[in-house]
Design a protein around this motif. Structure first.
Motif, PDB file in Angstrom:
ATOM      1  N   GLU A 239       0.907  -1.026   0.033  1.00  0.00           N
ATOM      2  CA  GLU A 239       0.113   0.119   0.074  1.00  0.00           C
ATOM      3  C   GLU A 239       0.809   1.223   0.082  1.00  0.00           C
ATOM      4  O   GLU A 239       2.153   1.294   0.263  1.00  0.00           O
ATOM      5  CB  GLU A 239      -1.045  -0.135   1.284  1.00  0.00           C
ATOM      6  N   LEU A 240       0.194   2.457  -0.328  1.00  0.00           N
ATOM      7  CA  LEU A 240       0.708   3.677  -0.228  1.00  0.00           C
ATOM      8  C   LEU A 240      -0.087   4.829   0.695  1.00  0.00           C
ATOM      9  O   LEU A 240      -1.181   4.598   0.663  1.00  0.00           O
ATOM     10  CB  LEU A 240       1.281   4.186  -1.468  1.00  0.00           C
ATOM     11  N   GLU A 241       0.603   5.552   1.118  1.00  0.00           N
ATOM     12  CA  GLU A 241      -0.207   6.805   1.573  1.00  0.00           C
ATOM     13  C   GLU A 241       0.082   7.997   0.911  1.00  0.00           C
ATOM     14  O   GLU A 241       1.543   8.290   0.431  1.00  0.00           O
ATOM     15  CB  GLU A 241       0.326   6.995   3.111  1.00  0.00           C
ATOM     16  N   ALA A 242      -0.960   8.843   0.547  1.00  0.00           N
ATOM     17  CA  ALA A 242      -0.577   9.833  -0.181  1.00  0.00           C
ATOM     18  C   ALA A 242      -1.613  11.083   0.243  1.00  0.00           C
ATOM     19  O   ALA A 242      -2.517  10.740   0.847  1.00  0.00           O
ATOM     20  CB  ALA A 242      -0.988   9.716  -1.650  1.00  0.00           C
ATOM     21  N   LEU A 243      -1.147  12.427   0.167  1.00  0.00           N
ATOM     22  CA  LEU A 243      -1.805  13.512   0.486  1.00  0.00           C
ATOM     23  C   LEU A 243      -2.762  13.928  -0.966  1.00  0.00           C
ATOM     24  O   LEU A 243      -2.098  14.164  -1.850  1.00  0.00           O
ATOM     25  CB  LEU A 243      -1.005  14.693   0.798  1.00  0.00           C
ATOM     26  N   ASP A 244      -3.907  14.034  -0.445  1.00  0.00           N
ATOM     27  CA  ASP A 244      -4.682  14.902  -1.528  1.00  0.00           C
ATOM     28  C   ASP A 244      -4.292  16.288  -1.766  1.00  0.00           C
ATOM     29  O   ASP A 244      -4.670  17.090  -0.613  1.00  0.00           O
ATOM     30  CB  ASP A 244      -6.276  14.540  -1.025  1.00  0.00           C
ATOM     31  N   ARG A 245      -4.084  16.675  -2.751  1.00  0.00           N
ATOM     32  CA  ARG A 245      -3.581  17.945  -3.118  1.00  0.00           C
ATOM     33  C   ARG A 245      -4.750  19.054  -2.846  1.00  0.00           C
ATOM     34  O   ARG A 245      -4.771  20.116  -2.555  1.00  0.00           O
ATOM     35  CB  ARG A 245      -2.934  18.424  -4.322  1.00  0.00           C
ATOM     36  N   THR A 246      -6.157  18.520  -3.092  1.00  0.00           N
ATOM     37  CA  THR A 246      -7.366  19.300  -3.017  1.00  0.00           C
ATOM     38  C   THR A 246      -7.590  19.633  -1.293  1.00  0.00           C
ATOM     39  O   THR A 246      -8.231  20.847  -1.272  1.00  0.00           O
ATOM     40  CB  THR A 246      -8.462  18.715  -3.524  1.00  0.00           C
ATOM     41  N   ASP A 247      -7.325  19.037  -0.482  1.00  0.00           N
ATOM     42  CA  ASP A 247      -7.665  19.232   1.024  1.00  0.00           C
ATOM     43  C   ASP A 247      -6.633  19.019   2.024  1.00  0.00           C
ATOM     44  O   ASP A 247      -6.804  19.192   3.234  1.00  0.00           O
ATOM     45  CB  ASP A 247      -9.165  18.592   1.101  1.00  0.00           C
ATOM     46  N   GLY A 248      -5.420  18.388   1.497  1.00  0.00           N
ATOM     47  CA  GLY A 248      -4.343  18.044   2.280  1.00  0.00           C
ATOM     48  C   GLY A 248      -4.662  16.587   3.176  1.00  0.00           C
ATOM     49  O   GLY A 248      -3.957  16.326   4.139  1.00  0.00           O
ATOM     50  N   SER A 249      -5.765  15.897   2.921  1.00  0.00           N
ATOM     51  CA  SER A 249      -6.001  14.709   3.720  1.00  0.00           C
ATOM     52  C   SER A 249      -5.082  13.662   3.261  1.00  0.00           C
ATOM     53  O   SER A 249      -4.657  13.406   2.041  1.00  0.00           O
ATOM     54  CB  SER A 249      -7.367  14.507   3.778  1.00  0.00           C
ATOM     55  N   LEU A 250      -5.041  12.555   4.197  1.00  0.00           N
ATOM     56  CA  LEU A 250      -4.171  11.660   3.867  1.00  0.00           C
ATOM     57  C   LEU A 250      -5.029  10.490   3.590  1.00  0.00           C
ATOM     58  O   LEU A 250      -5.854   9.936   4.170  1.00  0.00           O
ATOM     59  CB  LEU A 250      -3.239  11.224   5.228  1.00  0.00           C
ATOM     60  N   VAL A 251      -4.605   9.653   2.419  1.00  0.00           N
ATOM     61  CA  VAL A 251      -5.403   8.524   1.741  1.00  0.00           C
ATOM     62  C   VAL A 251      -4.530   7.553   1.393  1.00  0.00           C
ATOM     63  O   VAL A 251      -3.169   7.653   1.038  1.00  0.00           O
ATOM     64  CB  VAL A 251      -5.999   9.037   0.331  1.00  0.00           C
ATOM     65  N   ARG A 252      -5.192   6.238   1.764  1.00  0.00           N
ATOM     66  CA  ARG A 252      -4.492   5.077   1.677  1.00  0.00           C
ATOM     67  C   ARG A 252      -4.804   4.465   0.299  1.00  0.00           C
ATOM     68  O   ARG A 252      -5.927   4.244   0.075  1.00  0.00           O
ATOM     69  CB  ARG A 252      -4.907   3.862   2.636  1.00  0.00           C
ATOM     70  N   PHE A 253      -4.078   3.801  -0.548  1.00  0.00           N
ATOM     71  CA  PHE A 253      -4.116   3.178  -1.728  1.00  0.00           C
ATOM     72  C   PHE A 253      -3.761   1.648  -1.798  1.00  0.00           C
ATOM     73  O   PHE A 253      -2.376   1.480  -1.503  1.00  0.00           O
ATOM     74  CB  PHE A 253      -3.534   4.065  -3.010  1.00  0.00           C
ATOM     75  N   GLY A 254      -4.290   0.615  -1.564  1.00  0.00           N
ATOM     76  CA  GLY A 254      -3.980  -0.671  -1.810  1.00  0.00           C
ATOM     77  C   GLY A 254      -3.717  -0.782  -3.274  1.00  0.00           C
ATOM     78  O   GLY A 254      -3.961   0.085  -4.170  1.00  0.00           O
ATOM     79  N   VAL A 255      -3.301  -2.147  -3.662  1.00  0.00           N
ATOM     80  CA  VAL A 255      -2.905  -2.593  -4.811  1.00  0.00           C
ATOM     81  C   VAL A 255      -3.883  -2.447  -5.937  1.00  0.00           C
ATOM     82  O   VAL A 255      -3.689  -1.974  -7.044  1.00  0.00           O
ATOM     83  CB  VAL A 255      -2.105  -3.803  -4.817  1.00  0.00           C
ATOM     84  N   ARG A 256      -5.098  -2.694  -5.668  1.00  0.00           N
ATOM     85  CA  ARG A 256      -6.297  -2.519  -6.496  1.00  0.00           C
ATOM     86  C   ARG A 256      -6.467  -0.969  -6.889  1.00  0.00           C
ATOM     87  O   ARG A 256      -6.568  -0.561  -7.986  1.00  0.00           O
ATOM     88  CB  ARG A 256      -7.778  -3.200  -6.165  1.00  0.00           C
ATOM     89  N   ASP A 257      -6.412  -0.193  -5.832  1.00  0.00           N
ATOM     90  CA  ASP A 257      -6.770   1.161  -6.057  1.00  0.00           C
ATOM     91  C   ASP A 257      -5.725   1.870  -6.767  1.00  0.00           C
ATOM     92  O   ASP A 257      -6.041   2.798  -7.589  1.00  0.00           O
ATOM     93  CB  ASP A 257      -6.563   2.177  -4.661  1.00  0.00           C
ATOM     94  N   CYS A 258      -4.614   1.455  -6.893  1.00  0.00           N
ATOM     95  CA  CYS A 258      -3.508   1.870  -7.817  1.00  0.00           C
ATOM     96  C   CYS A 258      -3.678   1.718  -9.410  1.00  0.00           C
ATOM     97  O   CYS A 258      -3.085   2.355 -10.195  1.00  0.00           O
ATOM     98  CB  CYS A 258      -2.084   1.511  -7.379  1.00  0.00           C
ATOM     99  N   GLU A 259      -4.464   0.853  -9.639  1.00  0.00           N
ATOM    100  CA  GLU A 259      -4.672   0.377 -11.148  1.00  0.00           C
ATOM    101  C   GLU A 259      -3.298   0.469 -11.836  1.00  0.00           C
ATOM    102  O   GLU A 259      -3.176   1.113 -13.120  1.00  0.00           O
ATOM    103  CB  GLU A 259      -5.555   1.476 -11.908  1.00  0.00           C
ATOM    104  N   PHE A 260      -2.459  -0.578 -11.324  1.00  0.00           N
ATOM    105  CA  PHE A 260      -1.125  -0.576 -11.986  1.00  0.00           C
ATOM    106  C   PHE A 260      -1.311  -1.103 -13.417  1.00  0.00           C
ATOM    107  O   PHE A 260      -1.917  -2.359 -13.347  1.00  0.00           O
ATOM    108  CB  PHE A 260      -0.211  -1.458 -10.890  1.00  0.00           C
ATOM    109  N   GLY A 261      -0.444  -0.918 -14.333  1.00  0.00           N
ATOM    110  CA  GLY A 261      -0.252  -1.281 -15.574  1.00  0.00           C
ATOM    111  C   GLY A 261       1.002  -1.317 -16.055  1.00  0.00           C
ATOM    112  O   GLY A 261       1.875  -1.166 -15.158  1.00  0.00           O
ATOM    113  N   TYR A 262       1.405  -1.648 -17.364  1.00  0.00           N
ATOM    114  CA  TYR A 262       2.590  -1.577 -17.658  1.00  0.00           C
ATOM    115  C   TYR A 262       3.295  -0.328 -17.738  1.00  0.00           C
ATOM    116  O   TYR A 262       2.814   0.454 -18.700  1.00  0.00           O
ATOM    117  CB  TYR A 262       2.661  -2.322 -19.238  1.00  0.00           C
ATOM    118  N   ARG A 263       4.101   0.149 -17.057  1.00  0.00           N
ATOM    119  CA  ARG A 263       4.729   1.527 -16.792  1.00  0.00           C
ATOM    120  C   ARG A 263       3.709   2.525 -16.589  1.00  0.00           C
ATOM    121  O   ARG A 263       3.592   3.580 -16.965  1.00  0.00           O
ATOM    122  CB  ARG A 263       5.715   1.879 -17.694  1.00  0.00           C
ATOM    123  N   ASP A 264       2.657   1.905 -15.614  1.00  0.00           N
ATOM    124  CA  ASP A 264       1.526   2.933 -15.717  1.00  0.00           C
ATOM    125  C   ASP A 264       0.678   2.694 -14.323  1.00  0.00           C
ATOM    126  O   ASP A 264       0.978   1.754 -13.620  1.00  0.00           O
ATOM    127  CB  ASP A 264       0.299   2.637 -16.858  1.00  0.00           C
TER     128      ASP A 264
END
Ligand code: FAD
Ligand code: NAP
Length: 338
Positions: free
Chosen positions: A140-165
């Protein structure tokens, strides 16, 4: 935090583009980034997040804030009999992080040794090399939402990983600032040596018996011998992605070019080597002014000294047009252009 004004960026991007930022700040904590996001001075201006600057082409002065994410720290956050979960701050340089995990006896990142840049950028394009991608070990990763500064967690599915994407290059481009990345590494290694160069290098090194450190060392040796060092010649690695094309098109091209390398890809597609296509179209070693195509790696565009972003982009456009004309294949840029 007090950002600096008119800050030179040449040393902060491996392409060596000589541009500047109206404001520049290096942030070492989530709180510092949140403070900058709320600062009214930067509202409505461009905001560019920078890690190691090894996958960007800065084609102009940035009329806004360039924020270098320098959040550090590596923590083993939990483990069981089989796996350990290791979290790194986005500002941790990638390769030392890989070596640190190998030092802990944990497998999973060894094929990704010596990739430049910082850990926070690794999910952006789901970095990959020698048959392994970040997504294979990503937790997982943690990221700050630039729109409101909140901290959001992303699991593997949320990231929609593809080939170099990933989703961060698509729907969420410029929306989130990654602050930590957690990987799940294995105490029982599974080796990935299907890329021929690795087995050849291990043989040349006289290694008998596979280890994660041995694979890491082999990858480091291959990369050091093949890839242009940005400290010596400006570049951002592969400028284009390897295209994934319909099998029917690839088969037709194979009749014409039997020696053309192709590899399996998802859903009835085949992966082509963009470097081969560019070389075949006659660009390898090309140079105009200080913008060029590397003489040994046609996929890498280079800055021999004082090339401007628009000269690199013009060259990239001409390469795309000639590959399109010759092979009917559109090359997509991998490098992020600002
Ligand atoms: P940057 O160039 O600083 O940023 C890249 C993009 O990510 C930008 O859009 C930036 O805004 C964004 N970004 C950076 N950090 C964050 C963050 N914390 N939050 C949100 N957005 C962020 N790539 C591979 O996949 N495989 C390889 O084998 C490989 N080999 C390379 C070899 C060479 C010689 C070079 C120069 C590059 C290579 N690359 C490779 C490309 C590059 O090193 C990787 O993509 C790397 O992950 C980029 O990291 P960076 O910190 O330098 O990112
Ligand atoms: P290489 O070994 O000369 O191979 C050329 C291309 O063919 C690679 O891009 C690779 O695709 C593909 N390939 C080779 N063997 C393959 C196999 N067994 N199965 C599937 N695909 C295969 O490549 P290189 O330029 O020296 O790079 C070595 C590795 O480092 C590659 O994985 C490459 O992606 C990575 N790299 C990436 C960058 C970057 O900036 N993104 C820069 C330098 C190196 P893949 O690229 O899909 O692996």
């Amino acid at each position: 935090m007090q950002p600096q004004s008119n800050y030179p960026l040449r040393k902060l991007n491996t392409f060596g583009m000589d541009v500047s930022a109206r404001y520049f700040a290096s942030a070492g904590s989530i709180g510092e980034i949140q403070e900058l996001l709320l600062d009214s001075r930067f509202r409505g201006l461009d905001q560019v997040i920078l890690g190691g600057g090894s996958n960007v082409l800065l084609s102009r002065d940035i009329n806004g804030l360039v924020l270098k994410n320098d959040i550090r720290g590596i923590f083993k956050i939990r483990e069981d009999e089989r796996y350990a979960w290791v979290q790194a701050g986005a500002g941790e340089p990638w390769h030392p992080f890989v070596r640190h995990t190998i030092g802990l006896g944990l497998a999973g990142l060894e094929n990704l040794s010596l990739i430049p840049g910082n850990t926070g950028a690794a999910p952006m394009q789901n970095i990959g090399a020698y048959g392994v991608e970040l997504k294979d070990v990503f937790e997982e990763l943690e990221a700050l939402d630039r729109t409101d500064g909140s901290l959001v967690r992303f699991g593997v599915r949320d990231c929609e990983f593809g080939y170099r994407d990933s989703i961060f290059k698509g729907k969420f481009r410029d929306r989130f600032i990654i602050v930590t990345v957690t990987v799940r590494l294995s105490k029982i290694p599974e080796f990935h040596i299907e890329y021929g160069a690795i087995t050849r290098e291990l043989e040349a090194m006289g290694v008998s018996g596979l280890t994660i450190d041995g694979i890491s060392q082999a990858v480091m040796r291959i990369r050091s011998s093949k890839l242009p060092d940005p400290a010596l010649i400006g570049n951002a690695g592969s400028f284009f992605k390897n295209p994934e094309c319909p099998a029917s098109l690839v088969e037709a091209l194979k009749d014409q070019y039997p020696e053309m390398p192709v590899y399996p890809a998802a859903e009835g597609k085949m992966k082509m080597a963009a470097g081969w296509l560019i070389e075949k179209a006659g660009w390898k070693g090309y140079r105009k002014g200080d913008a060029g195509v590397h003489p040994l790696q046609a996929l890498v565009l280079v800055n021999y000294g004082h090339a401007k972003g628009e000269e690199i982009l013009e060259l990239a456009g001409r390469i795309q047009a000639s590959v399109e004309e010759m092979f009917k294949i559109s090359l997509e840029r991998e490098v992020n252009v600002y």
